[in-house]
Design an enzyme around this catalytic site. Structure first.
Site, PDB file in Angstrom:
ATOM      1  N   LYS A 184       0.662  -1.203  -0.111  1.00 11.95           N
ATOM      2  CA  LYS A 184      -0.007  -0.094  -0.031  1.00 11.95           C
ATOM      3  C   LYS A 184       0.897   1.337  -0.011  1.00 11.95           C
ATOM      4  O   LYS A 184       1.715   1.603   0.974  1.00 11.95           O
ATOM      5  CB  LYS A 184      -0.854  -0.121   1.336  1.00 11.95           C
ATOM      6  CG  LYS A 184      -1.986   0.917   0.905  1.00 11.95           C
ATOM      7  CD  LYS A 184      -2.467   1.383   2.338  1.00 11.95           C
ATOM      8  CE  LYS A 184      -1.919   2.490   3.108  1.00 11.95           C
ATOM      9  NZ  LYS A 184      -1.693   3.927   2.541  1.00 11.95           N
ATOM     10  N   GLY A 236       7.280   4.415   8.080  1.00 14.61           N
ATOM     11  CA  GLY A 236       6.424   5.715   8.201  1.00 14.61           C
ATOM     12  C   GLY A 236       6.791   6.222   9.784  1.00 14.61           C
ATOM     13  O   GLY A 236       7.701   5.835  10.221  1.00 14.61           O
ATOM     14  N   SER A 237       5.752   6.954  10.195  1.00 13.23           N
ATOM     15  CA  SER A 237       5.849   7.471  11.667  1.00 13.23           C
ATOM     16  C   SER A 237       5.872   6.641  12.638  1.00 13.23           C
ATOM     17  O   SER A 237       5.228   5.478  12.646  1.00 13.23           O
ATOM     18  CB  SER A 237       4.710   8.614  11.671  1.00 13.23           C
ATOM     19  OG  SER A 237       3.619   7.873  11.671  1.00 13.23           O
ATOM     20  N   THR A 238       6.760   6.838  13.885  1.00  8.17           N
ATOM     21  CA  THR A 238       6.639   6.109  14.892  1.00  8.17           C
ATOM     22  C   THR A 238       5.408   5.801  15.610  1.00  8.17           C
ATOM     23  O   THR A 238       4.998   4.925  16.148  1.00  8.17           O
ATOM     24  CB  THR A 238       7.467   6.763  15.978  1.00  8.17           C
ATOM     25  OG1 THR A 238       8.896   6.839  15.418  1.00  8.17           O
ATOM     26  CG2 THR A 238       7.777   6.224  17.404  1.00  8.17           C
ATOM     27  N   GLU A 239       4.510   6.655  15.530  1.00  5.50           N
ATOM     28  CA  GLU A 239       3.038   6.688  15.977  1.00  5.50           C
ATOM     29  C   GLU A 239       2.348   5.679  15.325  1.00  5.50           C
ATOM     30  O   GLU A 239       1.694   4.859  15.854  1.00  5.50           O
ATOM     31  CB  GLU A 239       2.449   8.052  15.788  1.00  5.50           C
ATOM     32  CG  GLU A 239       1.112   8.132  16.563  1.00  5.50           C
ATOM     33  CD  GLU A 239       0.615   9.446  15.956  1.00  5.50           C
ATOM     34  OE1 GLU A 239       1.105  10.512  15.459  1.00  5.50           O
ATOM     35  OE2 GLU A 239      -0.705   9.399  15.933  1.00  5.50           O
ATOM     36  N   GLY A 241       3.899   3.246  13.641  1.00  2.00           N
ATOM     37  CA  GLY A 241       4.516   1.940  13.816  1.00  2.00           C
ATOM     38  C   GLY A 241       4.110   1.306  15.106  1.00  2.00           C
ATOM     39  O   GLY A 241       4.065   0.241  15.061  1.00  2.00           O
ATOM     40  N   GLU A 258      10.530   0.663   9.994  1.00  2.00           N
ATOM     41  CA  GLU A 258      11.437   1.530   9.657  1.00  2.00           C
ATOM     42  C   GLU A 258      10.669   3.113  10.101  1.00  2.00           C
ATOM     43  O   GLU A 258       9.848   3.582   9.437  1.00  2.00           O
ATOM     44  CB  GLU A 258      11.909   1.420   8.313  1.00  2.00           C
ATOM     45  CG  GLU A 258      12.398   0.433   7.727  1.00  2.00           C
ATOM     46  CD  GLU A 258      13.902   0.168   8.193  1.00  2.00           C
ATOM     47  OE1 GLU A 258      14.421   1.313   8.672  1.00  2.00           O
ATOM     48  OE2 GLU A 258      14.417  -0.662   7.869  1.00  2.00           O
ATOM     49  N   CYS A 292      13.782  10.534   6.594  1.00  2.00           N
ATOM     50  CA  CYS A 292      13.765   9.949   8.016  1.00  2.00           C
ATOM     51  C   CYS A 292      14.928  10.206   8.709  1.00  2.00           C
ATOM     52  O   CYS A 292      15.098  10.252   9.967  1.00  2.00           O
ATOM     53  CB  CYS A 292      13.097   8.504   8.001  1.00  2.00           C
ATOM     54  SG  CYS A 292      14.090   7.715   6.804  1.00  2.00           S
ATOM     55  N   GLU A 389      10.522  15.124  15.482  1.00  2.00           N
ATOM     56  CA  GLU A 389      10.941  15.212  14.013  1.00  2.00           C
ATOM     57  C   GLU A 389      10.174  16.164  13.423  1.00  2.00           C
ATOM     58  O   GLU A 389       8.808  16.275  13.604  1.00  2.00           O
ATOM     59  CB  GLU A 389      10.541  13.684  13.631  1.00  2.00           C
ATOM     60  CG  GLU A 389      10.950  13.722  12.065  1.00  2.00           C
ATOM     61  CD  GLU A 389      10.533  12.257  11.703  1.00  2.00           C
ATOM     62  OE1 GLU A 389       9.591  11.805  11.929  1.00  2.00           O
ATOM     63  OE2 GLU A 389      11.483  11.391  10.935  1.00  2.00           O
TER      64      GLU A 389
HETATM   65  P1  NAD Z   1       2.380   7.846   8.432  1.00  2.00           P
HETATM   66  O1  NAD Z   1       2.894   6.748   9.532  1.00  2.00           O
HETATM   67  O2  NAD Z   1       1.464   8.803   8.541  1.00  2.00           O
HETATM   68  O3  NAD Z   1       2.064   6.974   7.056  1.00  2.00           O
HETATM   69  C1  NAD Z   1       2.976   5.896   6.453  1.00  2.00           C
HETATM   70  C2  NAD Z   1       1.802   5.032   5.896  1.00  2.00           C
HETATM   71  O4  NAD Z   1       1.158   4.173   6.818  1.00  2.00           O
HETATM   72  C3  NAD Z   1       0.863   5.627   4.823  1.00  2.00           C
HETATM   73  O5  NAD Z   1       0.977   4.885   3.769  1.00  2.00           O
HETATM   74  C4  NAD Z   1      -0.209   5.408   5.610  1.00  2.00           C
HETATM   75  O6  NAD Z   1      -1.408   5.492   4.962  1.00  2.00           O
HETATM   76  C5  NAD Z   1      -0.098   4.094   6.411  1.00  2.00           C
HETATM   77  N1  NAD Z   1      -0.954   4.336   7.645  1.00  2.00           N
HETATM   78  C6  NAD Z   1      -1.545   5.111   8.256  1.00  2.00           C
HETATM   79  N2  NAD Z   1      -2.278   4.724   9.548  1.00  2.00           N
HETATM   80  C7  NAD Z   1      -2.091   3.269   9.361  1.00  2.00           C
HETATM   81  C8  NAD Z   1      -2.475   2.420  10.236  1.00  2.00           C
HETATM   82  N3  NAD Z   1      -3.004   2.704  11.515  1.00  2.00           N
HETATM   83  N4  NAD Z   1      -2.178   1.015   9.872  1.00  2.00           N
HETATM   84  C9  NAD Z   1      -1.288   0.703   8.927  1.00  2.00           C
HETATM   85  N5  NAD Z   1      -1.114   1.928   8.090  1.00  2.00           N
HETATM   86  C10 NAD Z   1      -1.345   3.190   8.335  1.00  2.00           C
HETATM   87  O7  NAD Z   1       3.961   8.457   7.970  1.00  2.00           O
HETATM   88  P2  NAD Z   1       4.125   9.389   6.899  1.00  2.00           P
HETATM   89  O8  NAD Z   1       3.735  10.950   7.326  1.00  2.00           O
HETATM   90  O9  NAD Z   1       3.480   8.786   5.540  1.00  2.00           O
HETATM   91  O10 NAD Z   1       5.802   9.358   6.626  1.00  2.00           O
HETATM   92  C11 NAD Z   1       6.626  10.201   7.331  1.00  2.00           C
HETATM   93  C12 NAD Z   1       7.064   9.104   8.410  1.00  2.00           C
HETATM   94  O11 NAD Z   1       7.938   8.363   8.109  1.00  2.00           O
HETATM   95  C13 NAD Z   1       8.215  10.229   9.096  1.00  2.00           C
HETATM   96  O12 NAD Z   1       8.109   9.966  10.576  1.00  2.00           O
HETATM   97  C14 NAD Z   1       9.520   9.391   8.701  1.00  2.00           C
HETATM   98  O13 NAD Z   1      10.528   9.623   9.593  1.00  2.00           O
HETATM   99  C15 NAD Z   1       9.140   8.044   8.147  1.00  2.00           C
HETATM  100  N6  NAD Z   1      10.015   7.643   7.512  1.00  2.00           N
HETATM  101  C16 NAD Z   1      10.809   6.518   7.866  1.00  2.00           C
HETATM  102  C17 NAD Z   1      11.971   5.846   6.961  1.00  2.00           C
HETATM  103  C18 NAD Z   1      12.617   4.962   7.394  1.00  2.00           C
HETATM  104  O14 NAD Z   1      13.290   3.948   6.616  1.00  2.00           O
HETATM  105  N7  NAD Z   1      13.034   4.684   8.821  1.00  2.00           N
HETATM  106  C19 NAD Z   1      11.800   6.295   5.866  1.00  2.00           C
HETATM  107  C20 NAD Z   1      11.078   7.243   5.186  1.00  2.00           C
HETATM  108  C21 NAD Z   1      10.012   7.741   6.237  1.00  2.00           C
END
Ligand code: NAD
Length: 481
Positions: A184, A236-239, A241, A258, A292, A389
């Site tokens: 996704k 994605g975000s820590t929250e 995650g 990640e 990130c 962040e």
């Molecule tokens: P996000 O966590 O809001 O969203 C990431 C993905 O998760 C999106 O596809 C979103 O639709 C999906 N998502 C949202 N809620 C969900 C849930 N409850 N269950 C499953 N999937 C869900 O993050 P973002 O705003 O898209 O990205 C920014 C974040 O990603 C930053 O915190 C950044 O540091 C992190 N990031 C980390 C890395 C890494 O390799 N560590 C790389 C790129 C980005």
């Protein structure tokens, strides 16, 4: 008086053919979602609608997971590694052939400068497929024991900052190790994933091996919660995650996360300063700071702090902010209104808490989402801009006196994804690298990526590694299971 301004150098958007609407990619073809309807994706630089994309619900997720399971059992897990490699190799070649189209589409949908999507995102994405094509027939000798077995179906959820590259980080190792996937993309950047679906079909990848479901958080949540998924890979975000870790706790699913970061970029007084300035700029203004592992905390040794800040600001005045499709653009558009609001709020908090704000004096386009490259000096470790962040082009400068103090300040964060060290002394680099709690430590460079090099975090930056031999382990059953 002659002037030395840059003339516009726009890349042609005519290389991209957009459909008015896109379905879900399940079983090798685009299908309509069960519920119908969809959402739009816009161009952040202009706020114009680019296309409508489908929103998958639980029923679509179920169909995609069942399709991926069938493809795994009947085709992909039975195929010799050397044969799987051919598909990965073919996908990599088609990505190269269609690289201009992918780069323009990525810049349109994400807002990042074309020179980055063209020279970083797309070549690295293709490199991940080439690299993993090389592993597919060598897994028996990779140190995972004899006949390492794939997990089965991988559910993969990715963010919007490197849409195609994050897809490549997820899909390439999964396929190389014999897993099938349901991926996704993020809701604001689905278009290169949909073009990738087309590339899979063009490469004659057996139907069902790669499935792509568009949608927002609810689609992602339904996917990771599906009972027939064997592996969850999330960036994605820590929250979010944390929510995912909770959702899969107590199940047999293998998970890699990640997450976010707040990296220290540490400049010592013996560093090559010109090179360090370029590294600081690259560390935080590359990809609008939507990185990130961005070097968002500059730790500079007190004796050179004034000089470094003055030279950094002089360099920042030369950054060209604007049209992502212009080949001269250094800093593009912020990906969404939501992200712009978050960056603005944190920058305001920086000022309110007493740090000194300086933004590059650059004209910003009227339409779209923009934020001038900004640096905060006089930042205290307790300030929000030093702890949280920002995920935008905002740098916080702190100082230190001794290497031990640099280590203590660098590690004073709940994150642990990356760090940078600038010094001419090799012994100091090694001493620092041993003590920094970060998954990746760059020395006299920043933001370098290679498919052979594992990437991942400590603490709240997540767990598991992607890339290299370590990345393969996350997609294989443990020896003896
Ligand atoms: P996000 O966590 O809001 O969203 C990431 C993905 O998760 C999106 O596809 C979103 O639709 C999906 N998502 C949202 N809620 C969900 C849930 N409850 N269950 C499953 N999937 C869900 O993050 P973002 O705003 O898209 O990205 C920014 C974040 O990603 C930053 O915190 C950044 O540091 C992190 N990031 C980390 C890395 C890494 O390799 N560590 C790389 C790129 C980005």
């Amino acid at each position: 008086m002659p002037t030395f301004d840059y003339a516009p150098a726009p890349e042609s958007r005519a290389v991209v053919t957009l459909q008015p609407s896109y379905g879900l990619f399940i079983g090798g073809e685009f299908v309509e979602p069960v519920a119908g309807g969809g959402m739009t994706t816009i161009e952040p630089a202009t706020e114009k609608v680019l296309a409508e994309v489908a929103v998958a619900d639980e029923r679509d997720v179920d169909l995609a997971v069942r399709t991926a399971r069938r493809a795994h059992q009947r085709i992909w897990s039975r195929m010799p590694g050397a044969e799987r490699a051919k598909y990965l190799y073919r996908i990599a070649r088609i990505m190269q052939e269609r690289s201009r189209e992918l780069a323009v589409l990525e810049s349109l949908d994400n807002g990042k400068p074309i020179k980055e999507s063209r020279d970083v995102d797309v070549p690295l994405a293709a490199a991940h497929f080439f690299y993993h094509a090389g592993w597919a027939d060598k897994l028996d000798w990779a140190g995972f024991g004899p006949n390492p077995a794939p997990l089965g179906v991988a559910a993969q959820v990715i963010p919007w900052n490197f849409p195609l590259l994050m897809l490549a980080w997820k899909v390439a190792p999964a396929l190389a190790t014999g897993n099938t996937v349901v991926l996704k993309p993020a809701e604001t950047t689905p278009l290169t994933a949909l073009l990738f679906a087309e590339i899979c079909a063009q490469a004659d990848l057996p139907p069902g091996v790669v499935n792509i479901l568009t949608g927002a958080g609810a689609t992602g949540a339904a996917l990771v919660a599906h009972p027939d998924v064997d592996k969850v890979a999330f960036t994605g975000s820590t929250e979010v995650g944390r929510q995912i870790a909770t959702a899969v706790a107590g199940t047999r699913k293998k998970v890699t996360l990640e997450l976010g970061g707040k990296a220290a970029n540490i400049v010592f007084d013996d560093a090559p300063i010109d090179q360090a300035i370029e590294g600081i700029v690259n560390g935080i203004y590359f990809n609008q700071g939507h990185v990130c592992c961005a070097g968002s905390r500059l730790l500079v040794q007190e004796s050179v702090a004034e000089e470094v800040i003055a030279r950094l600001q002089a360099r920042m005045t030369t950054l060209r902010v604007g049209d992502p499709l212009d080949k001269n653009t250094d800093v593009g558009a912020i990906n969404s209104q939501e992200q712009l609001t978050r960056i603005t709020a944190l920058a305001e908090a920086g000022e309110a808490e007493g740090a000194t704000r300086w933004s590059a004096p650059c004209p910003l386009p009227r339409k779209g989402f923009w934020f001038a490259p900004t640096v905060f000096t006089g930042v205290a470790p307790a300030h929000r801009i030093a702890r949280e962040e920002v995920f935008g082009p905002v740098l916080s400068v702190l100082t230190f006196r001794t290497p031990s103090e640099a280590v203590a300040r660098a590690n004073n964060t709940p994150y642990g994804l990356s760090a940078g060290i600038w010094t001419e002394k090799g012994s100091r680099i090694l001493w620092m690298a041993d003590r920094l709690r970060a998954g990746v430590v760059w020395a006299n460079t920043f933001n370098r990526f290679d498919p052979a090099s594992p990437f991942g975090g400590y603490k709240e930056s997540g767990y598991g590694r992607e890339g290299g031999r370590h990345g393969l382990a996350g997609y294989l059953k443990e020896a003896g299971l």
